[in-house]
Write an enzyme that holds these catalytic residues in place. Structure first.
Site, PDB file in Angstrom:
ATOM      1  N   HIS A 132       0.862  -1.184   0.000  1.00 37.73           N
ATOM      2  CA  HIS A 132       0.000   0.000   0.000  1.00 37.73           C
ATOM      3  C   HIS A 132       0.896   1.231   0.000  1.00 37.73           C
ATOM      4  O   HIS A 132       1.693   1.433   0.915  1.00 37.73           O
ATOM      5  CB  HIS A 132      -0.926   0.025   1.213  1.00 37.73           C
ATOM      6  CG  HIS A 132      -1.843   1.204   1.233  1.00 37.73           C
ATOM      7  ND1 HIS A 132      -3.059   1.226   0.573  1.00 37.73           N
ATOM      8  CD2 HIS A 132      -1.711   2.434   1.809  1.00 37.73           C
ATOM      9  CE1 HIS A 132      -3.642   2.396   0.750  1.00 37.73           C
ATOM     10  NE2 HIS A 132      -2.838   3.152   1.493  1.00 37.73           N
ATOM     11  N   CYS A 133       0.774   2.056  -1.027  1.00 39.40           N
ATOM     12  CA  CYS A 133       1.642   3.220  -1.189  1.00 39.40           C
ATOM     13  C   CYS A 133       0.922   4.471  -0.689  1.00 39.40           C
ATOM     14  O   CYS A 133      -0.082   4.899  -1.280  1.00 39.40           O
ATOM     15  CB  CYS A 133       2.034   3.384  -2.664  1.00 39.40           C
ATOM     16  SG  CYS A 133       3.112   4.804  -2.971  1.00 39.40           S
ATOM     17  N   ASN A 134       1.445   5.045   0.395  1.00 39.29           N
ATOM     18  CA  ASN A 134       0.837   6.265   0.937  1.00 39.29           C
ATOM     19  C   ASN A 134       1.038   7.460   0.016  1.00 39.29           C
ATOM     20  O   ASN A 134       0.243   8.407   0.027  1.00 39.29           O
ATOM     21  CB  ASN A 134       1.419   6.567   2.310  1.00 39.29           C
ATOM     22  CG  ASN A 134       0.963   5.575   3.367  1.00 39.29           C
ATOM     23  OD1 ASN A 134      -0.180   5.125   3.338  1.00 39.29           O
ATOM     24  ND2 ASN A 134       1.847   5.222   4.292  1.00 39.29           N
TER      25      ASN A 134
END
Length: 247
Positions: A132-134
């Site tokens: 999951h890429c913030n």
């Protein structure tokens, strides 16, 4: 509630930082530094040259793949056809040990593929979940992995090109400023301590310290971005080489 993509609320602070950084780099590159390059290099950097277009197309390409990575829904096919407005059930660990068991997700309530994982941030199962890429405010899976990879790669190349341009300007400023004053607007300026921003359309006069401080600040930001994204790119290059290597 499950999130559809990177534009779904709540937005992430790092997502805003990424876009602000991109806009700052674009604004300073094409508004301040590139116009100071000697004529032939200025045309190359702007992307006018047919054979050597670099910076202009590179920045545009990065923006496109960035938008694609953010806007793509990386969820499992069975999840994407469901109604995202329906609240997700609460996971009961007294009934099930894991969220996904025997390729069935007890939260999404659908059958999923072998490499799927339920993301707690997006609250849905992702196909071939990577992370999951913030910065994108979105999960990275098989549906948007190559957009993510191209986004990182183009950012690294773009930051490297910008660093070269700024360092060239610093060196040329010390060695001989005439090479940086080839734009016709400089013909009306006799003071060597006066420079122009936003050439050629909206020239604004500034003093040399402003140019140098701006260049130094952007260069520091550039190097920090290179260090962060560079190691990320190397890691994913290693993953690609490892996955593609014969057994």
């Amino acid at each position: 509630m499950s999130r559809v993509n990177g534009w779904s609320l709540p937005l992430n602070t790092l997502q805003a930082v990424a876009w602000i950084t991109f806009l700052v780099m674009t604004f300073t590159s094409f508004g301040i530094f590139i116009p100071l390059l000697p004529g032939v290099w200025r045309h190359v950097a702007y992307g006018v040259s047919f054979t050597l277009w670099v910076t202009g197309v590179l920045f545009l390409f990065h923006m496109v793949v960035h938008l694609m990575a953010v806007s793509t829904d990386p969820a499992e096919p069975n999840v994407r056809i469901k109604n995202y407005k329906r609240p997700m059930p609460t996971f009961d660990r007294t009934k099930h040990e894991h969220v996904i068991q025997n390729q069935y997700c007890h939260l999404c309530e659908v059958t999923v593929s072998l490499k799927a994982k339920h993301c707690s941030a997006c609250n849905k199962c992702i196909t071939n979940f990577d992370h999951h890429c913030n910065w994108l405010n979105n999960c990275v899976g098989s549906r948007n992995y190559w957009c993510f990879f191209c986004c990182v790669a183009s950012a690294v190349v773009g930051l490297f090109c910008l660093a070269v341009v700024i360092m060239y300007i610093f060196i040329q400023y010390i060695m001989g400023q005439d090479e940086l004053r080839t734009d016709p607007h400089f013909k009306t300026i006799t003071d060597e301590n006066t420079w122009l921003f936003f050439l050629p359309l909206f020239p604004v006069r500034i003093k040399a310290p402003v140019l140098l401080i701006t260049g130094a600040a952007v260069l520091v930001l550039d190097i920090v971005g290179l260090l962060m994204l560079g190691q990320l790119l190397l890691f994913h290059l290693y993953l690609c080489a490892y996955c593609c290597a014969p057994p």
